[in-house]
Structure formats: C-alpha cells, structure tokens
Design a protein around this motif. Structure first.
Motif: not given
Length: 263
Positions: A55-65
């Motif tokens: 029931g949560g909210r999220s977003a995701a992105s790949t990244v090489d810091i």
C-alpha cells in the motif's frame, strides 16, 4: 510506527538491497513516498513492487553514482516530478578488504568514487532545492570503520572517515539553512556487502555473532530522520570503543589486537 507528516519525498541510494532496501520499506510504511536509486534495475523493481503491494508509494531509477552526469540527470528528473526532495539517504557504497600493498589503484579510485565522491555528488544535487525551501535532511551512512580502522581495511576505512568528516563540515556549512545532517556509523551488518568485501567468507564467519540485522539499522535511520539526530553509532558498545580509541588509541590497539586482526 508513527506516520511521517505530509508524505515526504525520501530519496535513498543503494536501495536495491541491505540497509537501503529495508530503510525504503520502513519509510514507505510510515507514509513517505520513497524514490529508490541503485544500479540493479531488477532488484529495484522488486523493492518497488514490495512497497506497492503493502500500500505504499514509490518510484525507482537506475543510476551509477560514480557518474556525475547520471547523478545530475536523475536528481533533476526527481525534483521535476515531485517538486522537492525532503530527505536524502546516502546508502550506496562498497568495500574490499585487502592490504594496501595488495590493492590495485583502480579499486582504490572506484571505492573513493562511490563511497565519497558519489555521495558528495548526490548531496550537491539536492542542496540548492533544500536550501531554497529552508528544510531538508541529509543522512550519510558511514561506518564504525571510519572511526576505528582494522587490518585489511585501510582504504575502506579512509573512505568512511572521509564521509564522517564531510558530514561534520557540511553541517557547519548549512547552519541556519534549515537543512540538517545526520551520519550513521554501523558495525557489521548481515547484508550482501560481504560478498564483495570478503569473498572467501573468513571475516564474515568470524563476526557472524556480532552482525546486526539490516532491519534494526534501518529502524535507527528512520528514527534519526524523525528526531534529526546528529550522529548514531551502532551497536552502542562499538560506539563506546570508538570514543575510547580517540582518547587512548595505543591502549585499544593493544587490548583489541585479536579483534582488529580478524580480517
């Protein structure tokens, strides 16, 4: 768990596993919108799905810091989408336990690139917006190794010592800005970290009984955000040892020699 107010936007690097993953799950349970960053796309999708199933909210992105261009691009898109970032948890990092004379310089550069330069790049990406809104929090996951170095961890300890020093200096830079800085210094945690740092498993086996569960550390991180804690040392007895080490380094090295040579 007490809810976080106003659905804050919380960005977590290294969110695909370990402490980063567990921190994301706990924040989501508390009502935050979690933005997950890491290199592994499939693991990120799995964490995001777990959050949404609960029931949560999220977003995701790949990244090489370790890539400054990627960092600037990804954080720019996050701010454009959500309008703000309330909390940044810098959790991405890795270690490798080798003597300095055995470690190649490329590994040294990569470790500093991820553990400190990448952390600084992520911090710089959120600071202008946080300073404008006169609120925000930076949480840097360092290590007890940044306070007490042990054998075969000179380079890793140096990177974490740098994280602690950066956090302390940043806190002074941001005085009266409304932006706070927290540094978390955990001891050994039961995570995939050791697959890279200790591939033969010798050190992990030696300290297994002292390892903390990542959910325990994640709960401390969430609480630190709520209370705007300056610094946390985990577990408490390793924090006490680090304070003693600052006062009497030779004594600690003498009395704790067997434990400091476990690697």
């Amino acid at each position: 768990m007490m809810s976080l107010s106003d659905n804050p936007i919380i960005v977590i690097t290294g969110a695909s596993s370990g402490v980063g993953k567990e921190t994301a799950l706990l924040f989501a349970r508390s009502g935050a919108i979690t933005v997950l960053l890491a290199r592994n796309r499939e693991r990120l999708k799995s964490v995001a799905a777990a959050i949404e199933q609960r029931g949560g909210r999220s977003a995701a992105s790949t990244v090489d810091i370790n890539d400054a261009g990627q960092v600037a691009s990804v954080f720019g898109k996050i701010i454009a989408r959500f309008g703000k970032i309330d909390v940044l948890v810098n959790c991405a990092g890795f270690g490798m336990f080798e003597r300095v004379d055995e470690m190649d310089l490329e590994t040294v550069r990569k470790m500093f690139g991820v553990n400190i330069v990448g952390l600084i790049a992520c911090t710089k990406a959120v600071l202008p917006q946080m300073i404008r809104q006169h609120s925000g929090q930076i949480v840097n996951i360092a290590s007890i190794a940044g306070k007490i170095a042990t054998t075969r961890s000179a380079v890793y300890s140096a990177t974490k010592h740098a994280v602690i020093g950066f956090s302390d200096g940043l806190r002074l830079d941001l005085k009266n800005s409304g932006v706070t800085v927290t540094v978390v210094n955990p001891g050994p945690i039961r995570t995939p970290f050791f697959k890279t740092a200790d591939p033969d498993g010798h050190y992990a086996a030696s300290v297994e009984r002292f390892m903390m569960d990542p959910t325990f550390v994640a709960a401390k991180v969430v609480r630190a955000v709520r209370t705007k804690k300056r610094e946390i040392n985990l577990p408490w007895y390793m924090g006490a040892c680090s304070r003693l080490y600052q006062l009497c380094p030779r004594l600690v090295e003498h009395l704790g020699g067997r434990w400091m040579d476990l690697k």
